[in-house]
Scaffold this active site. Sequence first.
Site, mmCIF file in Angstrom:
data_model
loop_
_atom_site.group_PDB
_atom_site.id
_atom_site.type_symbol
_atom_site.label_atom_id
_atom_site.label_comp_id
_atom_site.label_asym_id
_atom_site.label_seq_id
_atom_site.Cartn_x
_atom_site.Cartn_y
_atom_site.Cartn_z
ATOM 1 N N TYR A 162 7.330 5.723 -1.974
ATOM 2 C CA TYR A 162 6.156 5.003 -1.455
ATOM 3 C C TYR A 162 5.377 5.886 -0.479
ATOM 4 O O TYR A 162 4.155 6.018 -0.576
ATOM 5 C CB TYR A 162 6.619 3.723 -0.771
ATOM 6 C CG TYR A 162 5.503 2.852 -0.229
ATOM 7 C CD1 TYR A 162 4.847 1.932 -1.059
ATOM 8 C CD2 TYR A 162 5.104 2.938 1.107
ATOM 9 C CE1 TYR A 162 3.828 1.128 -0.557
ATOM 10 C CE2 TYR A 162 4.091 2.146 1.606
ATOM 11 C CZ TYR A 162 3.459 1.232 0.769
ATOM 12 O OH TYR A 162 2.444 0.439 1.267
HETATM 13 P P1 NAP Z 1 1.649 -7.823 -2.544
HETATM 14 O O1 NAP Z 1 1.421 -9.091 -1.805
HETATM 15 O O2 NAP Z 1 2.996 -7.533 -3.086
HETATM 16 O O3 NAP Z 1 0.586 -7.718 -3.737
HETATM 17 C C1 NAP Z 1 0.651 -6.626 -4.602
HETATM 18 C C2 NAP Z 1 -0.446 -6.752 -5.623
HETATM 19 O O4 NAP Z 1 -0.375 -5.602 -6.472
HETATM 20 C C3 NAP Z 1 -0.293 -7.994 -6.476
HETATM 21 O O5 NAP Z 1 -1.559 -8.562 -6.691
HETATM 22 C C4 NAP Z 1 0.279 -7.426 -7.763
HETATM 23 O O6 NAP Z 1 -0.173 -8.140 -8.914
HETATM 24 C C5 NAP Z 1 -0.368 -6.058 -7.824
HETATM 25 N N1 NAP Z 1 0.407 -5.187 -8.688
HETATM 26 C C6 NAP Z 1 1.664 -4.712 -8.481
HETATM 27 N N2 NAP Z 1 2.053 -3.991 -9.545
HETATM 28 C C7 NAP Z 1 1.037 -4.021 -10.438
HETATM 29 C C8 NAP Z 1 0.844 -3.485 -11.725
HETATM 30 N N3 NAP Z 1 1.780 -2.772 -12.349
HETATM 31 N N4 NAP Z 1 -0.327 -3.740 -12.349
HETATM 32 C C9 NAP Z 1 -1.285 -4.490 -11.762
HETATM 33 N N5 NAP Z 1 -1.165 -5.023 -10.543
HETATM 34 C C10 NAP Z 1 -0.018 -4.792 -9.891
HETATM 35 O O7 NAP Z 1 1.254 -6.547 -1.651
HETATM 36 P P2 NAP Z 1 0.254 -6.408 -0.408
HETATM 37 O O8 NAP Z 1 1.056 -6.426 0.827
HETATM 38 O O9 NAP Z 1 -0.901 -7.320 -0.566
HETATM 39 O O10 NAP Z 1 -0.190 -4.892 -0.614
HETATM 40 C C11 NAP Z 1 -1.457 -4.542 -1.131
HETATM 41 C C12 NAP Z 1 -1.652 -3.054 -0.896
HETATM 42 O O11 NAP Z 1 -1.590 -2.792 0.509
HETATM 43 C C13 NAP Z 1 -0.591 -2.170 -1.537
HETATM 44 O O12 NAP Z 1 -1.172 -0.970 -2.011
HETATM 45 C C14 NAP Z 1 0.353 -1.875 -0.381
HETATM 46 O O13 NAP Z 1 1.069 -0.689 -0.561
HETATM 47 C C15 NAP Z 1 -0.654 -1.770 0.757
HETATM 48 N N6 NAP Z 1 -0.057 -1.947 2.081
HETATM 49 C C16 NAP Z 1 0.516 -3.128 2.435
HETATM 50 C C17 NAP Z 1 1.069 -3.264 3.715
HETATM 51 C C18 NAP Z 1 1.699 -4.556 4.185
HETATM 52 O O14 NAP Z 1 2.261 -4.565 5.299
HETATM 53 N N7 NAP Z 1 1.658 -5.637 3.443
HETATM 54 C C19 NAP Z 1 1.024 -2.186 4.588
HETATM 55 C C20 NAP Z 1 0.433 -0.983 4.184
HETATM 56 C C21 NAP Z 1 -0.123 -0.888 2.920
HETATM 57 P P3 NAP Z 1 0.839 -9.054 -9.800
HETATM 58 O O15 NAP Z 1 1.435 -10.013 -8.841
HETATM 59 O O16 NAP Z 1 -0.063 -9.704 -10.780
HETATM 60 O O17 NAP Z 1 1.807 -8.131 -10.421
#
Ligand code: NAP
Length: 257
Positions: A162
């Site tokens: 990651y």
């Molecule tokens: P999340 O709630 O787990 O949501 C992840 C999203 O990515 C979901 O909509 C999922 O869609 C989609 N996804 C995953 N695999 C996929 C695939 N193979 N094809 C298409 N869509 C896919 O995550 P989040 O926390 O909102 O994170 C969003 C972004 O922010 C990510 O890039 C993460 O690394 C980044 N981020 C998050 C945090 C945090 O603290 N939450 C911190 C730093 C960065 P499906 O459900 O339809 O599969």
Amino acid sequence: MATQRPEIDLRGKTALVTGASRGIGLAIARVLARCGADVIGIGTAISRNAQELARDFEGLAGRFTPMDCDLSDRDAIDRLLAALDADAAPIDILVNNAGIIRREEAATHSTQDWDAVMAVNLDAVFLLSRALGAKMLARGHGKIINTASVLSFQGGILVPGYAAAKGAVAQLTHALANEWAASGVNVNAVAPGYVATDVTSALQQDAQRTAALMARVPAGRWGEPEEIAWPVAFLASDMADFIHGAILPVDGGWLSR
Ligand code: NAP
């Protein structure tokens, strides 16, 4: 005297937001639609929840269209791009937000998990940016906003794939900005800190880890998905026309510590 809050104006724009089914991506999609953009939201099976999602977008200025695409599958990405080509509206704003995380010690990190993280978090970002960015270049305008992370700058613990992918997303953002800035295409990224979504749910439920983490966040709390979404909307707007290659921390001060 009443003061009027200026709104970010994205009327007439079409945005593609990956990972729009939940979490930060759903918040980004809603905020962009609130600012007037029509939003195409990508998830692996997002159309299954089309009715429920339609309620989330009720009353917003822009329309929301869910489209299924497994971004770990290059053929599926090609099919998505072909479907977008067939659609009349060009993509003005690309938000590469979809991401997955695998927590494993480096010494036993499986190749399969490494490949899965790279495919979604990095390869798909490049493939979509290359295809949609080329069209933006031809039109002389466009905005690409990537979702980096505080782990674009730090190694993290137990997330080597990651952290490597997010570091690369930051460098890809710089590289594309260097090439495309003079042609009117802005490529930038937001770097979220700890945000309350499914990805961090295990951490949120662990009182001890939460206390330790929050003691290190100057803001002293988890971020909310909308708090990432508004900076993305700003970067998607013409207010940010002179911003190129920025990796904007949205982290409650985590990286300043
Ligand atoms: P999340 O709630 O787990 O949501 C992840 C999203 O990515 C979901 O909509 C999922 O869609 C989609 N996804 C995953 N695999 C996929 C695939 N193979 N094809 C298409 N869509 C896919 O995550 P989040 O926390 O909102 O994170 C969003 C972004 O922010 C990510 O890039 C993460 O690394 C980044 N981020 C998050 C945090 C945090 O603290 N939450 C911190 C730093 C960065 P499906 O459900 O339809 O599969």
